[in-house]
Design a protein around this motif. Structure first.
Motif, PDB file in Angstrom:
ATOM      1  N   PRO A 118       0.799  -1.237   0.000  1.00  0.00           N
ATOM      2  CA  PRO A 118       0.000   0.000   0.000  1.00  0.00           C
ATOM      3  C   PRO A 118       0.830   1.285   0.000  1.00  0.00           C
ATOM      4  O   PRO A 118       0.480   2.242  -0.697  1.00  0.00           O
ATOM      5  CB  PRO A 118      -0.841  -0.131   1.277  1.00  0.00           C
ATOM      6  CG  PRO A 118      -0.986  -1.611   1.476  1.00  0.00           C
ATOM      7  CD  PRO A 118       0.330  -2.187   1.016  1.00  0.00           C
ATOM      8  N   GLU A 119       1.935   1.328   0.741  1.00  0.00           N
ATOM      9  CA  GLU A 119       2.746   2.560   0.755  1.00  0.00           C
ATOM     10  C   GLU A 119       3.407   2.822  -0.595  1.00  0.00           C
ATOM     11  O   GLU A 119       3.579   3.970  -0.998  1.00  0.00           O
ATOM     12  CB  GLU A 119       3.777   2.550   1.893  1.00  0.00           C
ATOM     13  CG  GLU A 119       4.740   1.386   1.884  1.00  0.00           C
ATOM     14  CD  GLU A 119       4.269   0.162   2.651  1.00  0.00           C
ATOM     15  OE1 GLU A 119       5.136  -0.671   2.987  1.00  0.00           O
ATOM     16  OE2 GLU A 119       3.059   0.008   2.897  1.00  0.00           O
ATOM     17  N   SER A 120       3.752   1.766  -1.315  1.00  0.00           N
ATOM     18  CA  SER A 120       4.298   1.930  -2.669  1.00  0.00           C
ATOM     19  C   SER A 120       3.213   2.419  -3.627  1.00  0.00           C
ATOM     20  O   SER A 120       3.451   3.297  -4.461  1.00  0.00           O
ATOM     21  CB  SER A 120       4.874   0.612  -3.179  1.00  0.00           C
ATOM     22  OG  SER A 120       5.968   0.192  -2.389  1.00  0.00           O
ATOM     23  N   GLN A 121       2.016   1.860  -3.496  1.00  0.00           N
ATOM     24  CA  GLN A 121       0.905   2.293  -4.334  1.00  0.00           C
ATOM     25  C   GLN A 121       0.564   3.765  -4.078  1.00  0.00           C
ATOM     26  O   GLN A 121       0.283   4.514  -5.013  1.00  0.00           O
ATOM     27  CB  GLN A 121      -0.314   1.410  -4.076  1.00  0.00           C
ATOM     28  CG  GLN A 121      -0.118  -0.024  -4.536  1.00  0.00           C
ATOM     29  CD  GLN A 121      -1.232  -0.954  -4.092  1.00  0.00           C
ATOM     30  OE1 GLN A 121      -2.139  -0.558  -3.371  1.00  0.00           O
ATOM     31  NE2 GLN A 121      -1.151  -2.207  -4.516  1.00  0.00           N
ATOM     32  N   ALA A 122       0.627   4.177  -2.812  1.00  0.00           N
ATOM     33  CA  ALA A 122       0.334   5.576  -2.476  1.00  0.00           C
ATOM     34  C   ALA A 122       1.365   6.510  -3.096  1.00  0.00           C
ATOM     35  O   ALA A 122       1.018   7.601  -3.581  1.00  0.00           O
ATOM     36  CB  ALA A 122       0.296   5.753  -0.963  1.00  0.00           C
ATOM     37  N   LEU A 123       2.621   6.107  -3.106  1.00  0.00           N
ATOM     38  CA  LEU A 123       3.667   6.928  -3.712  1.00  0.00           C
ATOM     39  C   LEU A 123       3.463   7.015  -5.223  1.00  0.00           C
ATOM     40  O   LEU A 123       3.626   8.084  -5.821  1.00  0.00           O
ATOM     41  CB  LEU A 123       5.043   6.347  -3.387  1.00  0.00           C
ATOM     42  CG  LEU A 123       6.257   7.123  -3.872  1.00  0.00           C
ATOM     43  CD1 LEU A 123       6.260   8.553  -3.327  1.00  0.00           C
ATOM     44  CD2 LEU A 123       7.536   6.392  -3.472  1.00  0.00           C
ATOM     45  N   ALA A 124       3.072   5.925  -5.846  1.00  0.00           N
ATOM     46  CA  ALA A 124       2.793   5.937  -7.285  1.00  0.00           C
ATOM     47  C   ALA A 124       1.646   6.891  -7.598  1.00  0.00           C
ATOM     48  O   ALA A 124       1.701   7.652  -8.574  1.00  0.00           O
ATOM     49  CB  ALA A 124       2.461   4.524  -7.765  1.00  0.00           C
ATOM     50  N   VAL A 125       0.620   6.886  -6.766  1.00  0.00           N
ATOM     51  CA  VAL A 125      -0.514   7.786  -6.959  1.00  0.00           C
ATOM     52  C   VAL A 125      -0.064   9.241  -6.811  1.00  0.00           C
ATOM     53  O   VAL A 125      -0.498  10.118  -7.564  1.00  0.00           O
ATOM     54  CB  VAL A 125      -1.647   7.452  -5.962  1.00  0.00           C
ATOM     55  CG1 VAL A 125      -2.701   8.548  -5.926  1.00  0.00           C
ATOM     56  CG2 VAL A 125      -2.288   6.110  -6.319  1.00  0.00           C
ATOM     57  N   GLU A 126       0.831   9.499  -5.861  1.00  0.00           N
ATOM     58  CA  GLU A 126       1.332  10.868  -5.661  1.00  0.00           C
ATOM     59  C   GLU A 126       2.040  11.381  -6.909  1.00  0.00           C
ATOM     60  O   GLU A 126       1.823  12.514  -7.343  1.00  0.00           O
ATOM     61  CB  GLU A 126       2.285  10.899  -4.457  1.00  0.00           C
ATOM     62  CG  GLU A 126       2.846  12.262  -4.153  1.00  0.00           C
ATOM     63  CD  GLU A 126       3.828  12.245  -2.996  1.00  0.00           C
ATOM     64  OE1 GLU A 126       4.549  13.260  -2.846  1.00  0.00           O
ATOM     65  OE2 GLU A 126       3.899  11.254  -2.255  1.00  0.00           O
ATOM     66  N   VAL A 127       2.892  10.556  -7.498  1.00  0.00           N
ATOM     67  CA  VAL A 127       3.597  10.964  -8.710  1.00  0.00           C
ATOM     68  C   VAL A 127       2.605  11.175  -9.857  1.00  0.00           C
ATOM     69  O   VAL A 127       2.688  12.164 -10.594  1.00  0.00           O
ATOM     70  CB  VAL A 127       4.683   9.927  -9.091  1.00  0.00           C
ATOM     71  CG1 VAL A 127       5.329  10.273 -10.425  1.00  0.00           C
ATOM     72  CG2 VAL A 127       5.752   9.836  -7.999  1.00  0.00           C
ATOM     73  N   ASP A 128       1.649  10.274  -9.992  1.00  0.00           N
ATOM     74  CA  ASP A 128       0.632  10.414 -11.039  1.00  0.00           C
ATOM     75  C   ASP A 128      -0.193  11.690 -10.852  1.00  0.00           C
ATOM     76  O   ASP A 128      -0.559  12.348 -11.817  1.00  0.00           O
ATOM     77  CB  ASP A 128      -0.299   9.198 -11.049  1.00  0.00           C
ATOM     78  CG  ASP A 128       0.391   7.922 -11.493  1.00  0.00           C
ATOM     79  OD1 ASP A 128       1.498   8.014 -12.070  1.00  0.00           O
ATOM     80  OD2 ASP A 128      -0.169   6.834 -11.268  1.00  0.00           O
ATOM     81  N   ARG A 129      -0.454  12.041  -9.595  1.00  0.00           N
ATOM     82  CA  ARG A 129      -1.249  13.237  -9.302  1.00  0.00           C
ATOM     83  C   ARG A 129      -0.520  14.501  -9.741  1.00  0.00           C
ATOM     84  O   ARG A 129      -1.141  15.435 -10.247  1.00  0.00           O
ATOM     85  CB  ARG A 129      -1.549  13.286  -7.794  1.00  0.00           C
ATOM     86  CG  ARG A 129      -2.508  14.348  -7.369  1.00  0.00           C
ATOM     87  CD  ARG A 129      -3.915  13.965  -7.762  1.00  0.00           C
ATOM     88  NE  ARG A 129      -4.394  14.958  -8.705  1.00  0.00           N
ATOM     89  CZ  ARG A 129      -5.354  14.782  -9.582  1.00  0.00           C
ATOM     90  NH1 ARG A 129      -5.973  13.639  -9.686  1.00  0.00           N
ATOM     91  NH2 ARG A 129      -5.722  15.738 -10.391  1.00  0.00           N
ATOM     92  N   VAL A 130       0.801  14.540  -9.561  1.00  0.00           N
ATOM     93  CA  VAL A 130       1.588  15.701  -9.997  1.00  0.00           C
ATOM     94  C   VAL A 130       1.382  15.920 -11.495  1.00  0.00           C
ATOM     95  O   VAL A 130       1.142  17.043 -11.953  1.00  0.00           O
ATOM     96  CB  VAL A 130       3.086  15.514  -9.668  1.00  0.00           C
ATOM     97  CG1 VAL A 130       3.948  16.563 -10.348  1.00  0.00           C
ATOM     98  CG2 VAL A 130       3.306  15.550  -8.157  1.00  0.00           C
TER      99      VAL A 130
END
Length: 197
Positions: A118-130
């Motif tokens: 989950p923490e890796s998925q959250a980081l991926a979402v953060e980059v995608d959000r940028v």
């Protein structure tokens, strides 16, 4: 006294190198240990499983990309146009793909859904959000074409990733500044709203 080697970093670097060459699925833990120059048992002192190593490598690579993008976005002061901001994103991606080639290949040429925590998925979402936020700002200003922001991001990143793949083994670093500019303009054309649109 000589500095003690950072075994965890050696293992991450070795894992990223092998993941780029063989994929995550195709890499065995003994190969990572051999590449790092340590015993197989050493891996498990730092990473209790292959999934833990894969997640650590993914998070290290994604944070590196995010840091490079953030650095490029603030470099040179405020941006005044969406096109200028796109140029900063392009700079961040080209620097990262040039300086961390294995990490970039691992991030962009492989599927990660089989092992991401989950923490890796959250980081991926953060980059995608940028990236999606950039597209949405450009659409509001009328400079970027209509369409689903995530789809447009996928098209732009896919074009850049294809360029990096096309250029291997020398990578993005073998392109001249003029050639990089041509490629940047071509990818911008994927996103840019034309005057008659």
């Amino acid at each position: 006294m000589p500095r003690k080697p950072d075994i965890a970093q050696q293992l991450l670097d070795s894992a990223l190198s092998l993941f780029a060459e063989r994929t995550y699925e195709g890499t065995q833990m003994p190969a990572v240990a051999q590449r790092a120059g340590v015993g197989v048992g050493s891996i498990y002192r730092y990473f209790p499983s292959k999934e833990a190593l894969g997640n650590a490598a993914f998070q290290y690579a994604k944070r590196g990309l995010l840091d490079q993008l953030n650095d490029a976005l603030v470099e040179g002061g405020p941006v005044h146009t969406v096109r200028e901001e796109f140029g900063r994103f392009w700079l961040g991606f080209t620097r990262y793909a040039g300086s961390a080639h294995d990490a970039f290949v691992f991030l962009e040429h492989q599927q990660h859904d089989t092992f991401l925590a989950p923490e890796s998925q959250a980081l991926a979402v953060e980059v995608d959000r940028v990236a999606s936020d950039f597209i949405e700002r450009g659409q509001r200003s009328g400079e970027i074409r209509d369409g689903d922001p995530q789809q447009l991001v996928a098209l732009a990143i896919g074009a850049f990733t294809g360029l990096v793949k096309h250029l291997r083994p020398g990578g993005i670093g073998k392109l001249s500044p003029a050639s990089l500019k041509v490629a940047e303009d071509a990818v911008w054309d994927l996103l840019h709203r034309k005057a008659d649109s």
